[in-house]
Each structure stands twice: as structure tokens, then as C-alpha cells.
Motif scaffolding. Structure first.
Motif, PDB file in Angstrom:
ATOM      1  N   HIS A   1      53.897  63.434  -3.133  1.00  0.00           N
ATOM      2  CA  HIS A   1      53.449  64.694  -3.732  1.00  0.00           C
ATOM      3  C   HIS A   1      51.945  64.695  -3.935  1.00  0.00           C
ATOM      4  CE1 HIS A   1      57.634  63.952  -4.858  1.00  0.00           C
ATOM      5  NE2 HIS A   1      57.783  65.251  -4.712  1.00  0.00           N
ATOM      6  N   GLN A   2      51.360  65.845  -3.685  1.00  0.00           N
ATOM      7  CA  GLN A   2      49.916  65.992  -3.910  1.00  0.00           C
ATOM      8  C   GLN A   2      49.673  67.251  -4.717  1.00  0.00           C
ATOM      9  OE1 GLN A   2      48.009  66.230  -0.036  1.00  0.00           O
ATOM     10  NE2 GLN A   2      47.629  64.025  -0.029  1.00  0.00           N
ATOM     11  N   ILE A   3      48.480  67.303  -5.320  1.00  0.00           N
ATOM     12  CA  ILE A   3      48.052  68.578  -5.893  1.00  0.00           C
ATOM     13  C   ILE A   3      46.680  68.890  -5.299  1.00  0.00           C
ATOM     14  CG2 ILE A   3      47.152  67.494  -8.017  1.00  0.00           C
ATOM     15  CD1 ILE A   3      48.093  70.151  -9.441  1.00  0.00           C
ATOM     16  N   GLU A   4      46.564  70.102  -4.817  1.00  0.00           N
ATOM     17  CA  GLU A   4      45.344  70.552  -4.154  1.00  0.00           C
ATOM     18  C   GLU A   4      44.640  71.518  -5.090  1.00  0.00           C
ATOM     19  OE1 GLU A   4      45.028  69.471  -1.029  1.00  0.00           O
ATOM     20  OE2 GLU A   4      43.164  70.473  -0.498  1.00  0.00           O
ATOM     21  N   GLY A   5      43.308  71.508  -5.085  1.00  0.00           N
ATOM     22  CA  GLY A   5      42.568  72.492  -5.882  1.00  0.00           C
ATOM     23  C   GLY A   5      41.589  73.220  -4.983  1.00  0.00           C
TER      24      GLY A   5
ATOM     25  N   HIS B   1      34.041  60.690   3.445  1.00  0.00           N
ATOM     26  CA  HIS B   1      34.033  61.714   4.492  1.00  0.00           C
ATOM     27  C   HIS B   1      35.396  62.360   4.668  1.00  0.00           C
ATOM     28  CE1 HIS B   1      33.302  63.923   8.126  1.00  0.00           C
ATOM     29  NE2 HIS B   1      34.439  63.403   8.589  1.00  0.00           N
ATOM     30  N   PHE B   2      35.420  63.673   4.675  1.00  0.00           N
ATOM     31  CA  PHE B   2      36.608  64.432   5.076  1.00  0.00           C
ATOM     32  C   PHE B   2      36.119  65.540   5.997  1.00  0.00           C
ATOM     33  CE2 PHE B   2      37.876  62.761   0.903  1.00  0.00           C
ATOM     34  CZ  PHE B   2      39.073  62.161   1.234  1.00  0.00           C
ATOM     35  N   PRO B   3      36.873  65.888   7.035  1.00  0.00           N
ATOM     36  CA  PRO B   3      36.402  66.924   7.962  1.00  0.00           C
ATOM     37  C   PRO B   3      36.279  68.284   7.292  1.00  0.00           C
ATOM     38  CG  PRO B   3      38.276  65.708   8.885  1.00  0.00           C
ATOM     39  CD  PRO B   3      38.163  65.319   7.447  1.00  0.00           C
ATOM     40  N   PHE B   4      37.110  68.531   6.236  1.00  0.00           N
ATOM     41  CA  PHE B   4      37.147  69.885   5.660  1.00  0.00           C
ATOM     42  C   PHE B   4      36.148  70.119   4.546  1.00  0.00           C
ATOM     43  CE2 PHE B   4      40.253  67.399   3.294  1.00  0.00           C
ATOM     44  CZ  PHE B   4      41.025  66.807   4.305  1.00  0.00           C
ATOM     45  N   THR B   5      35.405  69.082   4.160  1.00  0.00           N
ATOM     46  CA  THR B   5      34.400  69.260   3.112  1.00  0.00           C
ATOM     47  C   THR B   5      33.074  68.642   3.545  1.00  0.00           C
ATOM     48  OG1 THR B   5      35.459  67.343   2.088  1.00  0.00           O
ATOM     49  CG2 THR B   5      35.837  69.459   1.035  1.00  0.00           C
TER      50      THR B   5
ATOM     51  N   GLY C   1      41.656  60.592  -5.520  1.00  0.00           N
ATOM     52  CA  GLY C   1      41.793  61.414  -4.323  1.00  0.00           C
ATOM     53  C   GLY C   1      40.455  61.863  -3.796  1.00  0.00           C
ATOM     54  N   GLY C   2      40.514  62.852  -2.901  1.00  0.00           N
ATOM     55  CA  GLY C   2      39.303  63.329  -2.254  1.00  0.00           C
ATOM     56  C   GLY C   2      38.868  64.681  -2.789  1.00  0.00           C
ATOM     57  N   CYS C   3      37.597  65.001  -2.533  1.00  0.00           N
ATOM     58  CA  CYS C   3      37.091  66.304  -2.965  1.00  0.00           C
ATOM     59  C   CYS C   3      35.790  66.595  -2.225  1.00  0.00           C
ATOM     60  CB  CYS C   3      36.860  66.306  -4.476  1.00  0.00           C
ATOM     61  SG  CYS C   3      35.689  65.055  -5.011  1.00  0.00           S
ATOM     62  N   GLY C   4      35.244  67.764  -2.427  1.00  0.00           N
ATOM     63  CA  GLY C   4      33.966  68.072  -1.805  1.00  0.00           C
ATOM     64  C   GLY C   4      33.711  69.571  -1.769  1.00  0.00           C
TER      65      GLY C   4
ATOM     66  N   PHE D   1      39.647  69.936  -3.936  1.00  0.00           N
ATOM     67  CA  PHE D   1      40.030  68.541  -4.211  1.00  0.00           C
ATOM     68  C   PHE D   1      41.510  68.388  -3.925  1.00  0.00           C
ATOM     69  CE2 PHE D   1      40.243  70.948  -8.200  1.00  0.00           C
ATOM     70  CZ  PHE D   1      41.526  70.675  -8.657  1.00  0.00           C
ATOM     71  N   GLY D   2      41.920  67.131  -3.730  1.00  0.00           N
ATOM     72  CA  GLY D   2      43.347  66.881  -3.508  1.00  0.00           C
ATOM     73  C   GLY D   2      43.668  65.456  -3.883  1.00  0.00           C
ATOM     74  N   PHE D   3      44.738  65.266  -4.659  1.00  0.00           N
ATOM     75  CA  PHE D   3      45.120  63.888  -4.968  1.00  0.00           C
ATOM     76  C   PHE D   3      46.625  63.723  -5.135  1.00  0.00           C
ATOM     77  CE2 PHE D   3      45.523  64.811  -9.455  1.00  0.00           C
ATOM     78  CZ  PHE D   3      44.455  65.636  -9.784  1.00  0.00           C
TER      79      PHE D   3
HETATM   80  N1  DAH Z   1      43.859  66.279   2.119  1.00  0.00           N
HETATM   81  C1  DAH Z   1      43.312  64.993   1.815  1.00  0.00           C
HETATM   82  C2  DAH Z   1      44.360  63.917   2.053  1.00  0.00           C
HETATM   83  O1  DAH Z   1      45.490  64.211   2.075  1.00  0.00           O
HETATM   84  C3  DAH Z   1      42.831  64.928   0.394  1.00  0.00           C
HETATM   85  C4  DAH Z   1      41.667  65.834   0.148  1.00  0.00           C
HETATM   86  C5  DAH Z   1      40.379  65.366   0.339  1.00  0.00           C
HETATM   87  C6  DAH Z   1      41.817  67.144  -0.242  1.00  0.00           C
HETATM   88  C7  DAH Z   1      39.285  66.156   0.105  1.00  0.00           C
HETATM   89  C8  DAH Z   1      40.738  67.969  -0.482  1.00  0.00           C
HETATM   90  C9  DAH Z   1      39.451  67.465  -0.294  1.00  0.00           C
HETATM   91  O2  DAH Z   1      40.848  69.221  -0.865  1.00  0.00           O
HETATM   92  O3  DAH Z   1      38.390  68.263  -0.540  1.00  0.00           O
HETATM   93  O4  DAH Z   1      44.034  62.776   2.179  1.00  0.00           O
END
Ligand code: DAH
Length: 332
Positions: free
Chosen positions: A213-217, A253-257, A276-279, A301-303
Motif C-alpha cells: 500500500h502507498q499513499i500519494e500526495g 532522482h525520479f522521472p516524474f519530479t 518515500g519519494g517526493c519532489g 510525494f509518495g510513500f
Molecule cells: N512512485 C514512487 C514509487 O513508487 C514514489 C514517489 C516518488 C512518488 C516521488 C511521488 C514522488 O509522488 O514525487 O517508488
């Protein structure tokens, strides 16, 4: 001597039959067959018999020994069955207890963490958004700035579904596609969190499950900056974890941020937990969501929720959450 052997056998069979536990049976077996037992003693005496007698007595001795050994073995099996039946009985759950009684169940530990996260974010002004668990490849990857052939696709170990063109449909590997669906469905400003189930081709171990499970913001508004992201993460940390906890962002690094960060939480004892990740949302992602990056800016963000629940309840193995053993689940 033949009489002695008969008597030996009778005594041995009686004590084997009388054994009520494995320990008693072991004692009976040692007495009957052991080094200082009558059998070995009788064998020793064989040597002093005349040759003809030696054969007859020797055979009688071996036959008696075989019958005693068989009796021990079958008693061992009986006792093992009794012990197993006793154990099953002791662990039996009497569900009729529940008939007519008030239902006293409670939410699963992961659901509790999920709902608590929702409460905290709703308290901070976010709305809850949702998306499908079976996703298009476009929402899960392309729209998030991960075009076909991008190495990040391999990193996700996706589970594809046979539907439409080959490779076009999959179980979502993260909750990030909900960013795209939300942007396409509503005008900014957007302040949402999207909790949900995600899927990866992972082998289950203490820290991985193929379903988790994840939560995305996602926040889209005018003039949103990295400072807003950091401030939001810090406010969330204080509210969710409580006093004494703080947060930090680390470059990643994430491709979407762009820029991207890793979001860590520091516990009161000084140790760090990677959440988790964010950006700042990449302009290509805003465009895919139908939003003009010249006019609006955004952070995301997502964690993982399961990890949070593990930590919160002090559980060592993620698999425990999914075995559905009522004795485990009752504790939380
Ligand atoms: N989607 C990423 C993952 O599953 C986590 C994540 C990273 C979500 C950066 C985000 C973000 O919204 O900005 O590993």
C-alpha cells in the motif's frame, strides 16, 4: 532360557502398552532394548550354549526383539496422533461463541494506519482521491515521464494483464498514476492524497510483498515551491508521528519530479526512517495532466503505508500482516 525370553517379551510389551507419553515410551524402549537391558544380557549368554541350542535360542531372541521393536514403533505413532489431536483441540477457535454476541472486531493494522494517514492529511486541508488498481501503461508510466524503453520501467517489476494490446494494461506499480487522473478530472488548485493498493513482481520476504500500500500526495497551485513541499512534510511528520519527530529531504532522482528528493523521518532516538519519494512535479507530467506549467506549479510525494504500520506496531516481518492469523491480528 526360552522361558526367560518369553518373560522378557511379555514385560517389555506391557510397559510399551502402558506408556502414556513419548517420554514414558522412550524409557520403556531403553529398558527393553538398551545396552544394560535383558536382551543384550541374553545375547551375551548365547556364547556359552551348545551350538544347536544357540541357533534355536538365538532365533527366539531375534523374533522377540522384532516384536518388541514393532510394538514400540506402533505405540509411538499412536502417541504422536494423540499429541497432535490434543494440540488441534487446544488451538481450536470456537466460532459459535460469536453467535449472538456483539461483534467486537476491529480494522486491520494496515487499514488503521491508512485511515490515520487520511485523517492527518484531511486535517491539513487535503481531499482524498482514488484511481483504479488495473491501470493503463500510459497512466502508470508515459504520463509520468517514463516513456517506453525508459530504464525506470524495468525497475518496477510490473505485473501485466492480458487486456487490449500487449503491454498496454497492468496492475498499477505505484499510486502516482492517480496524480494524472486527478489533474485530468479537475481544475487546479488541487490538494489531494490518494491511498491505495499497488502491485509488483516481488517475492514475499520480511520487507517485501507483491501487494502493498502507498499513499500519494499532489498539490497544484500558483507559486508552489520546494519550501511548501518541505513545510508540508514537516507538518505531516509532527502530526502523524507526534512530538520529537522531524523530517528531512535528501536529493534523489525520479522521472516524474524535478528536483526530486527522498523524504526521511527522524525518531526521537536520532535514528532515521526512509519513508518515500517526493519532489516538484516535472513540467511534462503537468502537461500530460492538461495543466500549463507556465501558470501552475506542483509538488508530489509518495510513500509506503505498510512500512509505517510495521514501525508503529513494532512488527518485524511484513508477511505477518497477510497470514490472517487471528491471534496475531487481535493484538493491534
Ligand atoms: N512512485 C514512487 C514509487 O513508487 C514514489 C514517489 C516518488 C512518488 C516521488 C511521488 C514522488 O509522488 O514525487 O517508488
Amino acid at each position: 532360557m526360552i522361558d526367560d525370553i518369553k518373560e522378557y517379551e511379555t514385560t517389555a510389551l506391557e510397559s510399551v502398552a502402558a506408556a502414556e507419553t513419548m517420554i514414558q515410551l522412550d524409557e520403556a524402549a531403553t529398558a527393553a532394548l538398551g545396552r544394560s537391558g535383558p536382551l543384550i544380557e541374553a545375547k551375551r549368554q548365547l556364547g556359552s550354549l551348545p551350538v544347536d541350542d544357540r541357533k534355536t535360542v538365538g532365533r527366539a531372541l531375534n523374533e522377540a526383539k522384532a516384536r518388541v521393536t514393532d510394538a514400540i514403533e506402533s505405540r509411538r505413532q499412536e502417541l504422536a496422533e494423540v499429541e497432535r489431536a490434543g494440540q488441534l483441540e487446544a488451538e481450536r477457535l470456537d466460532l459459535t461463541e460469536l453467535l449472538g454476541a456483539p461483534v467486537t472486531g476491529h480494522a486491520h493494522a494496515v487499514t488503521q494506519a491508512w485511515e490515520e494517514l487520511e485523517d492527518v492529511f484531511v486535517g491539513m486541508g487535503f481531499h482524498i482521491a482514488e484511481g483504479p488498481e488495473v491501470e493503463t501503461d500510459w497512466h502508470n508510466f508515459d504520463a509520468l515521464n517514463i516513456p517506453p524503453g525508459h530504464p525506470a520501467r524495468d525497475g518496477f517489476d510490473s505485473i501485466y494483464v492480458q487486456h487490449g494490446d500487449s503491454g498496454a494494461t497492468l496492475l498499477r506499480t505505484h499510486t502516482s498514476p492517480v496524480q494524472i487522473r486527478t489533474m485530468l478530472a479537475q481544475e487546479p488548485p488541487i490538494y489531494i492524497v490518494a491511498p491505495g493498493r499497488v502491485f509488483r513482481r516481488d517475492t514475499a520476504d520480511a520487507t517485501h510483498m507483491p501487494v502493498f500500500h502507498q499513499i500519494e500526495g499532489l498539490v497544484v497551485d500558483k507559486g508552489i515551491s520546494l519550501a511548501d513541499l518541505a513545510g508540508t512534510m514537516e507538518a505531516f511528520t509532527e502530526r502523524y508521528f507526534g512530538a520529537g519527530f522531524s523530517s528531512r529531504l535528501r536529493p534523489n532522482h525520479f522521472p516524474f519530479t524535478e528536483p526530486s528528493g527522498e523524504f526521511d523521518v527522524q525518531r526521537p532516538d536520532g535514528s532515521w526512517l526512509e519513508l518515500g519519494g517526493c519532489g516538484m512535479v516535472h513540467p511534462n507530467v503537468l502537461r500530460a495532466g492538461g495543466i500549463d506549467p507556465e501558470e501552475w506549479s506542483a509538488f508530489a510525494f509518495g510513500f509506503g503505508i505498510d512500512r509505517l504500520a510495521l514501525m508503529k506496531f513494532g512488527i518485524g516481518d511484513l508477511r505477518e500482516f497477510f497470514t490472517n492469523d487471528i491471534r496475531f491480528l487481535r493484538q493491534f
